[in-house]
Design a protein around this motif. Structure first.
Motif, PDB file in Angstrom:
ATOM      1  N   TRP A  65       0.839  -1.202   0.000  1.00 33.96           N
ATOM      2  CA  TRP A  65       0.000   0.000   0.000  1.00 33.96           C
ATOM      3  C   TRP A  65       0.874   1.253   0.000  1.00 33.96           C
ATOM      4  N   ALA A  66       1.971   1.237   0.756  1.00 38.44           N
ATOM      5  CA  ALA A  66       2.898   2.371   0.781  1.00 38.44           C
ATOM      6  C   ALA A  66       3.509   2.595  -0.606  1.00 38.44           C
ATOM      7  N   ILE A  67       3.794   1.515  -1.314  1.00 34.28           N
ATOM      8  CA  ILE A  67       4.308   1.621  -2.683  1.00 34.28           C
ATOM      9  C   ILE A  67       3.276   2.322  -3.557  1.00 34.28           C
ATOM     10  N   TRP A  68       2.017   1.926  -3.431  1.00 36.67           N
ATOM     11  CA  TRP A  68       0.959   2.558  -4.228  1.00 36.67           C
ATOM     12  C   TRP A  68       0.786   4.023  -3.834  1.00 36.67           C
ATOM     13  N   GLU A  69       0.856   4.324  -2.542  1.00 34.88           N
ATOM     14  CA  GLU A  69       0.707   5.720  -2.089  1.00 34.88           C
ATOM     15  C   GLU A  69       1.824   6.608  -2.655  1.00 34.88           C
ATOM     16  N   ARG A  70       3.045   6.076  -2.762  1.00 34.50           N
ATOM     17  CA  ARG A  70       4.134   6.853  -3.373  1.00 34.50           C
ATOM     18  C   ARG A  70       3.816   7.150  -4.832  1.00 34.50           C
ATOM     19  N   TRP A  71       3.272   6.144  -5.540  1.00 34.24           N
ATOM     20  CA  TRP A  71       2.882   6.369  -6.929  1.00 34.24           C
ATOM     21  C   TRP A  71       1.793   7.438  -7.007  1.00 34.24           C
ATOM     22  N   PRO A  89       8.679   3.294 -11.123  1.00 33.31           N
ATOM     23  CA  PRO A  89       9.625   2.312 -11.673  1.00 33.31           C
ATOM     24  C   PRO A  89      10.585   1.731 -10.630  1.00 33.31           C
ATOM     25  N   GLU A  90      11.049   2.542  -9.704  1.00 34.94           N
ATOM     26  CA  GLU A  90      11.987   2.043  -8.687  1.00 34.94           C
ATOM     27  C   GLU A  90      11.340   1.079  -7.692  1.00 34.94           C
ATOM     28  N   ASP A  91      10.017   1.062  -7.620  1.00 38.04           N
ATOM     29  CA  ASP A  91       9.307   0.161  -6.706  1.00 38.04           C
ATOM     30  C   ASP A  91       8.752  -1.074  -7.407  1.00 38.04           C
ATOM     31  N   GLN A  92       8.862  -1.132  -8.720  1.00 36.75           N
ATOM     32  CA  GLN A  92       8.199  -2.186  -9.489  1.00 36.75           C
ATOM     33  C   GLN A  92       8.619  -3.594  -9.069  1.00 36.75           C
ATOM     34  N   ALA A  93       9.916  -3.835  -8.918  1.00 36.48           N
ATOM     35  CA  ALA A  93      10.385  -5.191  -8.582  1.00 36.48           C
ATOM     36  C   ALA A  93       9.850  -5.635  -7.225  1.00 36.48           C
ATOM     37  N   ARG A  94       9.906  -4.747  -6.236  1.00 30.09           N
ATOM     38  CA  ARG A  94       9.407  -5.126  -4.903  1.00 30.09           C
ATOM     39  C   ARG A  94       7.897  -5.344  -4.940  1.00 30.09           C
ATOM     40  N   HIS A  95       7.182  -4.482  -5.636  1.00 34.64           N
ATOM     41  CA  HIS A  95       5.731  -4.662  -5.766  1.00 34.64           C
ATOM     42  C   HIS A  95       5.414  -6.020  -6.386  1.00 34.64           C
ATOM     43  N   ASP A  96       6.146  -6.396  -7.427  1.00 35.02           N
ATOM     44  CA  ASP A  96       5.908  -7.685  -8.085  1.00 35.02           C
ATOM     45  C   ASP A  96       6.142  -8.848  -7.121  1.00 35.02           C
ATOM     46  N   GLU A  97       7.186  -8.752  -6.293  1.00 39.25           N
ATOM     47  CA  GLU A  97       7.459  -9.796  -5.287  1.00 39.25           C
ATOM     48  C   GLU A  97       6.306  -9.910  -4.294  1.00 39.25           C
ATOM     49  N   ILE A  98       5.913  -8.764  -3.767  1.00 40.00           N
ATOM     50  CA  ILE A  98       4.841  -8.744  -2.764  1.00 40.00           C
ATOM     51  C   ILE A  98       3.540  -9.247  -3.376  1.00 40.00           C
ATOM     52  N   GLU A  99       3.240  -8.789  -4.578  1.00 41.02           N
ATOM     53  CA  GLU A  99       1.986  -9.163  -5.234  1.00 41.02           C
ATOM     54  C   GLU A  99       1.857 -10.667  -5.384  1.00 41.02           C
ATOM     55  N   GLN A 100       2.956 -11.350  -5.710  1.00 42.84           N
ATOM     56  CA  GLN A 100       2.914 -12.809  -5.858  1.00 42.84           C
ATOM     57  C   GLN A 100       2.531 -13.493  -4.544  1.00 42.84           C
TER      58      GLN A 100
END
Length: 135
Positions: A65-71, A89-100
């Motif tokens: 959620w914090a990643i989305w709030e930064r976006w 873009p700098e959060d994309q890899a971590r978001h993908d990990e968490i999303e899985q």
């Protein structure tokens, strides 16, 4: 009693999925009517199924959620475009990990869920919900 809403990950005429407290503990909430969940009883738009969360899942949901709030803040400031949604873009890899992980953890468990109506409120830029248990 108003409980804090931590995330709203799906919205259709109101919150439909996310994480909020229920009796002081974090739960995944999902609108049964919106999700098309057949729990053996008639569903209406204000009814939710609440599944308790373990600490790890709760923390991952907050991080995502914090990643989305930064976006969202960057989008509002005009420093990113809709093309990057839902992450910078700098959060994309971590978001993908968490999303899985969250795809298998943020789910309604019909064996352990509570059924409740939810009334959502927005006070001072924060979201709250009042749950009324349905027996």
């Amino acid at each position: 009693m108003k409980e804090p809403v931590y995330t709203i990950t799906d919205w259709y005429d109101g919150p439909r999925r996310g994480v909020a407290n229920f009796d002081g503990k974090p739960y995944y909430y999902e609108c049964q009517w919106y999700a098309g969940i057949d729990a053996g009883f008639e569903a209406v738009p204000g009814d939710y199924l609440l599944t308790p969360l373990d600490a790890e899942t709760y923390q991952l949901a907050l991080e995502d959620w914090a990643i989305w709030e930064r976006w969202e803040a960057a989008f509002a400031a005009g420093t990113t475009t809709q093309a990057t949604h839902p992450t910078l873009p700098e959060d994309q890899a971590r978001h993908d990990e968490i999303e899985q992980v969250l795809l298998t953890k943020l789910v309604t468990n019909l064996h352990f869920c509570q059924r409740a109506t939810g009334r959502f409120h927005y006070i001072g830029g924060k979201s709250f919900v009042e749950w009324t248990t349905i027996l």
